[in-house]
Design an enzyme around this catalytic site. Structure first.
Site, PDB file in Angstrom:
ATOM      1  N   MET A 195      23.590  77.726  25.201  1.00 25.25           N
ATOM      2  CA  MET A 195      23.030  76.393  24.977  1.00 25.25           C
ATOM      3  C   MET A 195      21.666  76.517  24.296  1.00 25.25           C
ATOM      4  O   MET A 195      20.893  75.561  24.272  1.00 25.25           O
ATOM      5  CB  MET A 195      22.907  75.644  26.303  1.00 25.25           C
ATOM      6  CG  MET A 195      24.293  75.433  26.954  1.00 25.25           C
ATOM      7  SD  MET A 195      24.407  74.001  28.031  1.00 25.25           S
ATOM      8  CE  MET A 195      23.183  74.382  29.240  1.00 25.25           C
ATOM      9  N   GLY A 196      21.382  77.706  23.753  1.00 21.14           N
ATOM     10  CA  GLY A 196      20.131  77.883  23.014  1.00 21.14           C
ATOM     11  C   GLY A 196      18.953  78.170  23.931  1.00 21.14           C
ATOM     12  O   GLY A 196      19.119  78.509  25.096  1.00 21.14           O
ATOM     13  N   ASN A 197      17.723  78.043  23.358  1.00 21.54           N
ATOM     14  CA  ASN A 197      16.491  78.418  24.058  1.00 21.54           C
ATOM     15  C   ASN A 197      16.637  79.838  24.611  1.00 21.54           C
ATOM     16  O   ASN A 197      16.489  80.103  25.802  1.00 21.54           O
ATOM     17  CB  ASN A 197      16.176  77.406  25.177  1.00 21.54           C
ATOM     18  CG  ASN A 197      14.759  77.611  25.705  1.00 21.54           C
ATOM     19  OD1 ASN A 197      14.547  77.793  26.877  1.00 21.54           O
ATOM     20  ND2 ASN A 197      13.781  77.598  24.813  1.00 21.54           N
ATOM     21  N   HIS A 215      20.013  86.309  27.189  1.00 19.64           N
ATOM     22  CA  HIS A 215      20.990  86.009  26.128  1.00 19.64           C
ATOM     23  C   HIS A 215      21.109  87.191  25.162  1.00 19.64           C
ATOM     24  O   HIS A 215      22.193  87.519  24.704  1.00 19.64           O
ATOM     25  CB  HIS A 215      20.565  84.777  25.320  1.00 19.64           C
ATOM     26  CG  HIS A 215      20.542  83.498  26.109  1.00 19.64           C
ATOM     27  ND1 HIS A 215      19.366  82.893  26.471  1.00 19.64           N
ATOM     28  CD2 HIS A 215      21.534  82.721  26.575  1.00 19.64           C
ATOM     29  CE1 HIS A 215      19.635  81.777  27.144  1.00 19.64           C
ATOM     30  NE2 HIS A 215      20.943  81.647  27.221  1.00 19.64           N
ATOM     31  N   GLN A 248      28.697  68.887  30.540  1.00 23.34           N
ATOM     32  CA  GLN A 248      28.434  69.646  31.769  1.00 23.34           C
ATOM     33  C   GLN A 248      27.158  69.206  32.487  1.00 23.34           C
ATOM     34  O   GLN A 248      26.769  69.821  33.472  1.00 23.34           O
ATOM     35  CB  GLN A 248      28.416  71.152  31.484  1.00 23.34           C
ATOM     36  CG  GLN A 248      27.235  71.663  30.688  1.00 23.34           C
ATOM     37  CD  GLN A 248      27.423  73.116  30.273  1.00 23.34           C
ATOM     38  OE1 GLN A 248      28.217  73.441  29.399  1.00 23.34           O
ATOM     39  NE2 GLN A 248      26.683  74.014  30.921  1.00 23.34           N
ATOM     40  N   GLY A 305      26.862  85.770  31.137  1.00 29.02           N
ATOM     41  CA  GLY A 305      25.936  86.375  32.095  1.00 29.02           C
ATOM     42  C   GLY A 305      26.443  86.225  33.525  1.00 29.02           C
ATOM     43  O   GLY A 305      26.991  85.195  33.898  1.00 29.02           O
ATOM     44  N   SER A 333      16.026  82.498  32.937  1.00 33.54           N
ATOM     45  CA  SER A 333      16.775  81.250  32.761  1.00 33.54           C
ATOM     46  C   SER A 333      15.969  80.341  31.846  1.00 33.54           C
ATOM     47  O   SER A 333      14.729  80.334  31.914  1.00 33.54           O
ATOM     48  CB  SER A 333      16.945  80.563  34.120  1.00 33.54           C
ATOM     49  OG  SER A 333      17.297  79.208  33.945  1.00 33.54           O
ATOM     50  N   SER A 334      16.674  79.573  31.033  1.00 31.73           N
ATOM     51  CA  SER A 334      15.953  78.621  30.184  1.00 31.73           C
ATOM     52  C   SER A 334      15.193  77.620  31.050  1.00 31.73           C
ATOM     53  O   SER A 334      14.157  77.097  30.649  1.00 31.73           O
ATOM     54  CB  SER A 334      16.940  77.876  29.286  1.00 31.73           C
ATOM     55  OG  SER A 334      17.607  78.822  28.481  1.00 31.73           O
ATOM     56  N   ARG A 335      15.702  77.356  32.244  1.00 31.06           N
ATOM     57  CA  ARG A 335      15.059  76.358  33.117  1.00 31.06           C
ATOM     58  C   ARG A 335      13.755  76.883  33.721  1.00 31.06           C
ATOM     59  O   ARG A 335      12.966  76.089  34.243  1.00 31.06           O
ATOM     60  CB  ARG A 335      16.031  75.881  34.194  1.00 31.06           C
ATOM     61  CG  ARG A 335      17.162  75.036  33.597  1.00 31.06           C
ATOM     62  CD  ARG A 335      17.986  74.293  34.630  1.00 31.06           C
ATOM     63  NE  ARG A 335      18.811  73.260  34.006  1.00 31.06           N
ATOM     64  CZ  ARG A 335      20.099  73.415  33.711  1.00 31.06           C
ATOM     65  NH1 ARG A 335      20.725  74.531  33.982  1.00 31.06           N
ATOM     66  NH2 ARG A 335      20.769  72.421  33.142  1.00 31.06           N
TER      67      ARG A 335
HETATM   68  O1  PAF Z   1      25.984  79.300  30.381  1.00 34.30           O
HETATM   69  C1  PAF Z   1      25.793  78.487  29.449  1.00 34.30           C
HETATM   70  O2  PAF Z   1      24.838  78.565  28.689  1.00 34.30           O
HETATM   71  C2  PAF Z   1      26.759  77.339  29.266  1.00 34.30           C
HETATM   72  O3  PAF Z   1      27.251  76.900  30.485  1.00 34.30           O
HETATM   73  C3  PAF Z   1      27.929  77.683  28.292  1.00 34.30           C
HETATM   74  C4  PAF Z   1      28.781  78.806  28.838  1.00 34.30           C
HETATM   75  C5  PAF Z   1      27.358  78.063  26.939  1.00 34.30           C
HETATM   76  C6  PAF Z   1      28.818  76.457  28.116  1.00 34.30           C
HETATM   77  O4  PAF Z   1      28.113  75.378  27.618  1.00 34.30           O
END
Ligand code: PAF
Length: 281
Positions: free
Chosen positions: A30-32, A37, A61, A149, A187-189
Site C-alpha cells: 500500500m506504499g509508504n 517492504h 480493506q 511480510g 509499519s507504515s502506521r
Molecule cells: O499488507 C498490505 O500492505 C496490504 O494488506 C496488501 C497485501 C498490499 C493488500 O492491500
C-alpha cells in the site's frame, strides 16, 4: 522501472517475460515503503528473474472509521526505493481502475473461518478486502511467486488459504518481520506515533518476549497473557487482543500443540499496532 496504472501494460510485460522463459515475483504493497517492504523485494529477487511491485491503498480493506484518507501516500520516495531494491515494474492503479463499478457492486473473495477471528473480529470486512484485492492483483500480474511480510501473520494465512482453496498457481512466501533497533515492528502506521510514543511502543516486543519466555518455563498461557496485557496497559497501550494460538492454523491451543504464535493488536492513542512472534514450547 516502468510505473503504470494500465492493466494491459502490466499484462503485456509479464507475458513477454514468461514467453522468454523467465519467472516473475510480485510484491503487493500500500506504499509508504520502509525497510520491511524492501526486504520483501529482496526476497522476491531470490525467487524469480523479475520483480513486479504494486502500490494501491485499497479502500475495501478499511473500515468506515479507519485511516483510509490519512494513510500516507509517498509515491516518489517509494519509486526510488523500489528502483534501488531492484523492482522492474510498478503497478499504481487508482480505485476507479480496480473497482470501476464501486465497492458495493464489486465481486469479492471471502476466506471463511480464519478471516473472522482476531483482526477479523475487530475489523469486520477487513480480510474480505484484502483477499479480494490480492486475488485481483494476482489475476492482473499473474506472478509465479508472491511475497508478504510475516508481520501481518493472519493476513499471510488468509492469503495462503485463498491460494489453496482457489487453486491459484502461485507460490506464497512469507518474510520475517523487520524491526527498529528498539524492537518495534516496522509499519507504515508507526509514522502516526510521536517520538515518545515510538519509544513506549517498543514494549510490545518486550511483552511478547517475556510471554514466550515464561510459557517456555512452564507458566500457564492465560497467566502469561494477563501479565503481558498489564505491561502493555502500564505503558500506555489499550490492548485490542493478545492471544496465543496454534501457529499452523491459528486454532485455539491444545495440550499437544508445540508450534505456537502470540499475536497482539493494541492501540497507542488512536494508532492501532499489530505484532506477533512464533515459538516452540
Ligand atoms: O499488507 C498490505 O500492505 C496490504 O494488506 C496488501 C497485501 C498490499 C493488500 O492491500
Amino acid at each position: 522501472m516502468l510505473t503504470t496504472s494500465d492493466i494491459k501494460q502490466i499484462r503485456t510485460q509479464v507475458k513477454q517475460w514468461h514467453q522468454q522463459g523467465k519467472t516473475v515475483a510480485f510484491v503487493p504493497t500500500m506504499g509508504n515503503l520502509h525497510q520491511g517492504h524492501i526486504s520483501l523485494v529482496e526476497e522476491a529477487k531470490r525467487h524469480a528473474d523479475h520483480v513486479v511491485a504494486s502500490i494501491f491503498v485499497n479502500p475495501m480493506q478499511f473500515g468506515a472509521n479507519e485511516d483510509l484518507d490519512a494513510y500516507p501516500r509517498t509515491l516518489a520516495d517509494d519509486q526510488q526505493a523500489l528502483v534501488n531494491a531492484g523492482a522492474e515494474l510498478l503497478f499504481t492503479p487508482t480505485p476507479d481502475i480496480i473497482y470501476p463499478k464501486g465497492l458495493d457492486a464489486q465481486t469479492y473473495v471471502d476466506v471463511p473461518g480464519i478471516s473472522e477471528q482476531l483482526c477479523g473480529e475487530s475489523r469486520p470486512g477487513h480480510f474480505r478486502g484484502v483477499a479480494t484485492i490480492v486475488c485481483k492483483l494476482f489475476n492482473i500480474v499473474q506472478p509465479d511467486v508472491a511475497v508478504f511480510g510475516e508481520k501481518d501473520f493472519q493476513q499471510l494465512m488468509v492469503i495462503k488459504t485463498m491460494v489453496e482453496d482457489l487453486s491459484l498457481p502461485i507460490n506464497i512466501i512469507g518474510v520475517a518481520t523487520k524491526r527498529e533497533g528498539s524492537g518495534l515492528a516496522m509499519s507504515s502506521r508507526n509514522g502516526y506515533l510521536s517520538e515518545d510514543q515510538k519509544q513506549q511502543a517498543a514494549t510490545i516486543k518486550q511483552s511478547l518476549d517475556t510471554l514466550i519466555m515464561s510459557v517456555k518455563q512452564g507458566l500457564a498461557i492465560e497467566t502469561a497473557i494477563e501479565n503481558a496485557q498489564s505491561t502493555l496497559k502500564a505503558n500506555g497501550f489499550k490492548p485490542d487482543y493478545l492471544e496465543v494460538r496454534n501457529a499452523n492454523d491459528l486454532s485455539q491451543v491444545q495440550d499437544q500443540d508445540k508450534q505456537l504464535v502470540v499475536l497482539v493488536a493494541a492501540y497507542m492513542g488512536s494508532t492501532r499496532l499489530i505484532d506477533n512472534m512464533t515459538f516452540n514450547r
